[in-house]
Design a protein around this motif. Structure first.
Motif, short mmCIF file in Angstrom:
data_model
loop_
_atom_site.label_atom_id
_atom_site.label_comp_id
_atom_site.label_asym_id
_atom_site.label_seq_id
_atom_site.Cartn_x
_atom_site.Cartn_y
_atom_site.Cartn_z
N LEU A 73 52.31 12.36 35.52
CA LEU A 73 52.04 12.58 36.90
C LEU A 73 52.89 13.59 37.58
O LEU A 73 52.58 14.60 38.49
N ALA A 131 51.63 17.08 38.95
CA ALA A 131 52.05 17.60 40.23
C ALA A 131 52.58 18.93 40.53
O ALA A 131 52.21 19.69 41.54
N PHE A 164 47.01 16.45 41.42
CA PHE A 164 47.86 15.19 41.50
C PHE A 164 46.94 14.26 42.33
O PHE A 164 47.14 13.13 42.08
N ARG A 173 45.50 10.66 40.89
CA ARG A 173 45.76 9.02 41.42
C ARG A 173 44.43 8.46 41.81
O ARG A 173 44.30 7.22 41.76
N ASN A 181 48.06 5.94 40.41
CA ASN A 181 48.04 5.95 41.77
C ASN A 181 49.35 4.97 41.80
O ASN A 181 49.95 4.98 42.98
N GLY A 207 52.52 7.04 41.96
CA GLY A 207 52.50 7.96 42.85
C GLY A 207 52.92 7.24 44.09
O GLY A 207 53.04 8.07 45.26
N TYR A 233 59.03 10.24 44.16
CA TYR A 233 59.27 11.62 45.01
C TYR A 233 60.78 11.87 44.87
O TYR A 233 61.21 13.09 45.31
#
Length: 239
Positions: free
Chosen positions: A18, A22, A29, A33, A40, A43, A49
């Motif tokens: 992922l 992204a 991205f 998800r 998902n 994410g 993040y």
């Protein structure tokens, strides 16, 4: 691939996939998800993040709003690369020198390799004395400096131009003496020792004094490759 089962992959592998998606496309991205619950779930995690790779995003101009939201969340959760990009924006665009340097240094401490390099090379460049010589050598190796320099100078980080070379670095560039070998014993080697760079080029071996002197000169000469790319993106995303 038709028989490939994403559900069989561990979360760590889904995270890597992922993250790559992204970096390649913020639109993909979102699609990833939606199409797979495992993506998902990954994410939605704060860790995703915090550790996302922001330096090589390809959708800065095409998907500005989505990227802004993504990067803002990364910054709020302490992503080192987001902190680095914000520090560069504050330093070069807003001229908040102390705040910018503090964020660049913090990002390096938290594991952003590019921030560690920029912070160390800025310390080196600003250690220049009245003779044009630098003194405050970084704590990383020559190989590390070579790798980071080539990453900055690569085509990945050379797009989205539009900023002139910062005046402070132009001034340093003019003051630093890159020709120190004339009074250094490494220039007296009868049979020169050649060093192979990461790009395959071969250069004459230099002592620490000569190497970091030339590295500081090159850094000030090429710093716009870093600032142009990331600052152009920061202006687009406004974090």
């Amino acid at each position: 691939m038709a028989n490939f089962n994403l559900s069989s992959l561990p979360p760590s592998m889904l995270h890597k996939i992922l993250s790559k998606v992204a970096t390649t496309s913020i639109r993909d991205f979102g699609c990833a998800r939606v199409s797979f619950p495992g993506f998902n779930a990954v994410g939605r995690e704060d860790y995703f993040y915090k550790s996302a790779d922001l330096i090589f995003f390809n959708d800065w101009l095409d998907q500005v709003n989505a990227v802004r939201t993504f990067r803002l969340k990364c910054y709020q959760l302490g992503n080192p690369e987001a902190i680095y990009l914000r520090g560069m924006y504050e330093y070069f665009i807003l001229h908040l020198l102390d705040e910018g340097r503090e964020k660049i240094h913090l990002a390096g401490e938290r594991g952003c390799l590019l921030a560690k390099y920029v912070d160390g090379m800025m310390n080196l460049a600003f250690s220049i004395d009245h003779r044009g010589l630098v003194h405050n050598y970084p704590d990383f190796t020559r190989e590390y400096a070579d790798r980071m320099y080539h990453m900055i100078a690569s085509w990945w980080l050379s797009g989205h131009r539009g900023y002139g070379k910062p005046e402070m670095f132009m001034s340093l560039f003019e003051r630093i003496d890159p020709n120190v070998c004339y009074d250094c014993w490494c220039s007296a080697i009868i049979e020169p020792v050649l060093v192979v760079s990461i790009d395959g080029s071969r250069t004459r071996w230099k002592c620490d004094r000569c190497f970091w002197q030339c590295a500081a000169w090159d850094f000030c000469n090429e710093i716009q490759l870093t600032s142009n790319e990331v600052l152009g993106e920061c202006i687009q995303s406004k974090i």
